[in-house]
Design a protein around this motif. Sequence first.
Motif, PDB file in Angstrom:
ATOM      1  N   PRO A  91      51.159  74.789  71.131  1.00  0.00           N
ATOM      2  CA  PRO A  91      50.974  74.546  72.564  1.00  0.00           C
ATOM      3  C   PRO A  91      50.535  75.786  73.333  1.00  0.00           C
ATOM      4  CG  PRO A  91      53.056  73.611  71.801  1.00  0.00           C
ATOM      5  CD  PRO A  91      52.523  74.463  70.683  1.00  0.00           C
ATOM      6  N   VAL A  92      49.708  75.571  74.318  1.00  0.00           N
ATOM      7  CA  VAL A  92      49.302  76.635  75.226  1.00  0.00           C
ATOM      8  C   VAL A  92      50.550  77.166  75.937  1.00  0.00           C
ATOM      9  CG1 VAL A  92      48.052  77.138  77.362  1.00  0.00           C
ATOM     10  CG2 VAL A  92      46.970  75.757  75.565  1.00  0.00           C
ATOM     11  N   GLY A  93      50.675  78.477  75.966  1.00  0.00           N
ATOM     12  CA  GLY A  93      51.771  79.097  76.696  1.00  0.00           C
ATOM     13  C   GLY A  93      53.089  79.160  75.965  1.00  0.00           C
ATOM     14  N   ARG A  94      53.111  78.770  74.687  1.00  0.00           N
ATOM     15  CA  ARG A  94      54.366  78.794  73.937  1.00  0.00           C
ATOM     16  C   ARG A  94      54.373  79.919  72.906  1.00  0.00           C
ATOM     17  NH1 ARG A  94      56.537  73.338  71.512  1.00  0.00           N
ATOM     18  NH2 ARG A  94      57.038  73.130  73.733  1.00  0.00           N
ATOM     19  N   ILE A  95      55.415  80.742  72.948  1.00  0.00           N
ATOM     20  CA  ILE A  95      55.683  81.680  71.860  1.00  0.00           C
ATOM     21  C   ILE A  95      56.497  80.898  70.836  1.00  0.00           C
ATOM     22  CG2 ILE A  95      56.794  83.846  71.221  1.00  0.00           C
ATOM     23  CD1 ILE A  95      56.433  84.767  74.116  1.00  0.00           C
ATOM     24  N   ASP A  96      55.921  80.642  69.700  1.00  0.00           N
ATOM     25  CA  ASP A  96      56.567  79.757  68.732  1.00  0.00           C
ATOM     26  C   ASP A  96      57.002  80.522  67.491  1.00  0.00           C
ATOM     27  OD1 ASP A  96      56.649  76.493  68.316  1.00  0.00           O
ATOM     28  OD2 ASP A  96      56.610  77.584  66.421  1.00  0.00           O
ATOM     29  N   ARG A  97      58.162  80.174  66.972  1.00  0.00           N
ATOM     30  CA  ARG A  97      58.685  80.865  65.794  1.00  0.00           C
ATOM     31  C   ARG A  97      57.756  80.778  64.600  1.00  0.00           C
ATOM     32  NH1 ARG A  97      63.248  76.805  66.255  1.00  0.00           N
ATOM     33  NH2 ARG A  97      62.578  74.933  65.170  1.00  0.00           N
ATOM     34  N   SER A  98      56.911  79.735  64.562  1.00  0.00           N
ATOM     35  CA  SER A  98      55.982  79.563  63.437  1.00  0.00           C
ATOM     36  C   SER A  98      54.609  80.169  63.703  1.00  0.00           C
ATOM     37  CB  SER A  98      55.827  78.068  63.117  1.00  0.00           C
ATOM     38  OG  SER A  98      57.065  77.503  62.746  1.00  0.00           O
ATOM     39  N   ALA A  99      54.388  80.640  64.923  1.00  0.00           N
ATOM     40  CA  ALA A  99      53.113  81.291  65.274  1.00  0.00           C
ATOM     41  C   ALA A  99      53.415  82.311  66.363  1.00  0.00           C
ATOM     42  CB  ALA A  99      52.092  80.258  65.739  1.00  0.00           C
ATOM     43  N   TRP A 100      54.118  83.359  65.979  1.00  0.00           N
ATOM     44  CA  TRP A 100      54.681  84.301  66.947  1.00  0.00           C
ATOM     45  C   TRP A 100      53.598  85.185  67.551  1.00  0.00           C
ATOM     46  CZ3 TRP A 100      59.523  83.916  68.710  1.00  0.00           C
ATOM     47  CH2 TRP A 100      60.026  84.973  69.499  1.00  0.00           C
TER      48      TRP A 100
ATOM     49  N   GLU B 199      56.076  54.273  87.765  1.00  0.00           N
ATOM     50  CA  GLU B 199      54.890  55.119  87.718  1.00  0.00           C
ATOM     51  C   GLU B 199      55.169  56.372  86.903  1.00  0.00           C
ATOM     52  OE1 GLU B 199      51.526  57.014  90.748  1.00  0.00           O
ATOM     53  OE2 GLU B 199      53.325  56.015  91.557  1.00  0.00           O
ATOM     54  N   LYS B 200      54.205  56.735  86.072  1.00  0.00           N
ATOM     55  CA  LYS B 200      54.394  57.864  85.160  1.00  0.00           C
ATOM     56  C   LYS B 200      53.318  58.921  85.400  1.00  0.00           C
ATOM     57  CE  LYS B 200      55.835  54.369  81.793  1.00  0.00           C
ATOM     58  NZ  LYS B 200      55.446  53.216  82.632  1.00  0.00           N
ATOM     59  N   ASP B 201      53.713  60.158  85.188  1.00  0.00           N
ATOM     60  CA  ASP B 201      52.796  61.287  85.319  1.00  0.00           C
ATOM     61  C   ASP B 201      52.810  62.051  84.001  1.00  0.00           C
ATOM     62  OD1 ASP B 201      51.104  63.194  86.273  1.00  0.00           O
ATOM     63  OD2 ASP B 201      52.530  64.111  87.661  1.00  0.00           O
ATOM     64  N   PHE B 202      51.700  62.000  83.270  1.00  0.00           N
ATOM     65  CA  PHE B 202      51.594  62.692  81.988  1.00  0.00           C
ATOM     66  C   PHE B 202      50.869  64.014  82.202  1.00  0.00           C
ATOM     67  CE2 PHE B 202      52.262  58.309  80.776  1.00  0.00           C
ATOM     68  CZ  PHE B 202      53.099  58.402  79.676  1.00  0.00           C
ATOM     69  N   ILE B 203      51.598  65.096  82.020  1.00  0.00           N
ATOM     70  CA  ILE B 203      51.032  66.428  82.214  1.00  0.00           C
ATOM     71  C   ILE B 203      50.681  67.001  80.846  1.00  0.00           C
ATOM     72  CG2 ILE B 203      51.459  68.764  83.056  1.00  0.00           C
ATOM     73  CD1 ILE B 203      53.336  67.536  85.134  1.00  0.00           C
ATOM     74  N   HIS B 204      49.389  67.135  80.588  1.00  0.00           N
ATOM     75  CA  HIS B 204      48.935  67.615  79.296  1.00  0.00           C
ATOM     76  C   HIS B 204      49.137  69.125  79.182  1.00  0.00           C
ATOM     77  CE1 HIS B 204      46.131  63.858  79.140  1.00  0.00           C
ATOM     78  NE2 HIS B 204      47.402  63.571  78.982  1.00  0.00           N
ATOM     79  N   ARG B 205      49.660  69.519  78.061  1.00  0.00           N
ATOM     80  CA  ARG B 205      49.973  70.936  77.832  1.00  0.00           C
ATOM     81  C   ARG B 205      48.750  71.697  77.339  1.00  0.00           C
ATOM     82  NH1 ARG B 205      54.964  73.487  76.467  1.00  0.00           N
ATOM     83  NH2 ARG B 205      54.525  75.697  76.204  1.00  0.00           N
ATOM     84  N   GLY B 206      47.993  71.077  76.429  1.00  0.00           N
ATOM     85  CA  GLY B 206      46.870  71.764  75.804  1.00  0.00           C
ATOM     86  C   GLY B 206      47.320  72.486  74.552  1.00  0.00           C
ATOM     87  N   VAL B 207      46.429  72.586  73.583  1.00  0.00           N
ATOM     88  CA  VAL B 207      46.759  73.263  72.330  1.00  0.00           C
ATOM     89  C   VAL B 207      45.758  74.385  72.060  1.00  0.00           C
ATOM     90  CG1 VAL B 207      47.902  71.275  71.270  1.00  0.00           C
ATOM     91  CG2 VAL B 207      45.438  71.573  70.987  1.00  0.00           C
ATOM     92  N   LEU B 208      46.254  75.404  71.373  1.00  0.00           N
ATOM     93  CA  LEU B 208      45.424  76.524  70.965  1.00  0.00           C
ATOM     94  C   LEU B 208      44.674  76.182  69.680  1.00  0.00           C
ATOM     95  CD1 LEU B 208      48.143  79.262  71.550  1.00  0.00           C
ATOM     96  CD2 LEU B 208      46.215  78.726  73.068  1.00  0.00           C
TER      97      LEU B 208
ATOM     98  N   ASN C  64      59.331  60.906  92.515  1.00  0.00           N
ATOM     99  CA  ASN C  64      59.150  59.453  92.535  1.00  0.00           C
ATOM    100  C   ASN C  64      58.576  58.910  91.232  1.00  0.00           C
ATOM    101  OD1 ASN C  64      59.971  59.071  95.333  1.00  0.00           O
ATOM    102  ND2 ASN C  64      58.056  60.111  95.863  1.00  0.00           N
ATOM    103  N   LYS C  65      58.229  59.812  90.315  1.00  0.00           N
ATOM    104  CA  LYS C  65      57.611  59.387  89.066  1.00  0.00           C
ATOM    105  C   LYS C  65      58.431  59.838  87.866  1.00  0.00           C
ATOM    106  CE  LYS C  65      52.902  59.934  90.933  1.00  0.00           C
ATOM    107  NZ  LYS C  65      51.589  60.628  90.728  1.00  0.00           N
ATOM    108  N   ILE C  66      58.185  59.178  86.732  1.00  0.00           N
ATOM    109  CA  ILE C  66      58.637  59.687  85.436  1.00  0.00           C
ATOM    110  C   ILE C  66      57.601  60.706  84.997  1.00  0.00           C
ATOM    111  CG2 ILE C  66      59.035  59.128  83.008  1.00  0.00           C
ATOM    112  CD1 ILE C  66      59.774  56.283  83.915  1.00  0.00           C
ATOM    113  N   THR C  67      58.031  61.921  84.711  1.00  0.00           N
ATOM    114  CA  THR C  67      57.080  62.956  84.302  1.00  0.00           C
ATOM    115  C   THR C  67      57.299  63.314  82.840  1.00  0.00           C
ATOM    116  OG1 THR C  67      57.056  63.857  86.550  1.00  0.00           O
ATOM    117  CG2 THR C  67      56.150  65.243  84.799  1.00  0.00           C
ATOM    118  N   VAL C  68      56.198  63.310  82.089  1.00  0.00           N
ATOM    119  CA  VAL C  68      56.218  63.670  80.670  1.00  0.00           C
ATOM    120  C   VAL C  68      55.292  64.860  80.482  1.00  0.00           C
ATOM    121  CG1 VAL C  68      55.613  62.934  78.331  1.00  0.00           C
ATOM    122  CG2 VAL C  68      56.703  61.318  79.914  1.00  0.00           C
ATOM    123  N   TRP C  69      55.856  65.956  79.993  1.00  0.00           N
ATOM    124  CA  TRP C  69      55.053  67.143  79.703  1.00  0.00           C
ATOM    125  C   TRP C  69      54.737  67.199  78.205  1.00  0.00           C
ATOM    126  CZ3 TRP C  69      58.813  67.089  83.427  1.00  0.00           C
ATOM    127  CH2 TRP C  69      58.493  67.626  84.681  1.00  0.00           C
ATOM    128  N   GLY C  70      53.454  67.359  77.875  1.00  0.00           N
ATOM    129  CA  GLY C  70      53.085  67.612  76.490  1.00  0.00           C
ATOM    130  C   GLY C  70      52.901  66.400  75.606  1.00  0.00           C
TER     131      GLY C  70
END
Length: 268
Positions: free
Chosen positions: A205-214, A191-200, A112-118
């Motif tokens: 981003p928390v939980g991301r294996i990133d090509r620039s920080a493997w 109605e919007k739901d903003f789900i914060h990802r968090g950063v290291l 029922n909401k617009i959800t935005v992650w990160g």
Amino acid sequence: MRKVIVLSINENPIYQFTLPLVVWSWKRIGWEVMLFENCKGTNVDALFIVSKYIVRFNILRVLIENIKGYRSDTIAQVSRLYGACFAEEGDYLLTGDSDMMALSDYWQFDPNKITVWGHDLTDYQQIPICYIGMMAERWREVMGITSSNIQELMKRDLEEMPDSGENGNQVNRWCTDQRLITKRINESTFEKDFIHRGVLANRYPVGRIDRSAWATYHPNLVDCHLPHNIHDNDETFMKVMRMLASVFPQEDFTWFANYREEFKKTLQ
């Protein structure tokens, strides 16, 4: 409810190559895939190999044409905002990237909401294209989708966006999709739901294996931003294969190694 991840590619082989692995990752957790393709000028043999490996996943592929005055990467990026043109009633659409693997079933939402992650990853400025989700009928309202003519809809909206043209400021042009959807969501009263990802500590981003920080040692894995040179760099390829073995120990990725060899031959 059908859950659909919306991806796109243009003629750039970097983003074409990662597609089978990304599609596999989303299908694994129960999402269907909608792919927009703006691939004029591409290596036909390379695209054939990509197609050979994604056809098994039974995805929806939509061909989109160039729009005069705009780059193909801009067209491909923006196209993801119009998935509702080709969706069914009751579909839930989520925007993603063709080089961003899903590593877990992280995307939980209230339909029922617009959800935005990160949104926190951009310091609450632009809404990141990875990831925005809402029901197809809501996408139609937010994006003003009144027909299935995606070319006309994109042209209409691009003309309203400063620096979206091929001669526009490079930084702004690259973020045209995010600038456009940020404007539309901010204007929306839904109605919007903003789900914060968090950063290291390294600002990734928390939980991301990133090509620039493997780094693969995350307690709760979410996604993987794949390297650009997997197809032509053996060290990078082995790094990715080790990651896959670590995250999905029960899976056999021989198919991905075979796919890489076939893809490489088309570029020689």
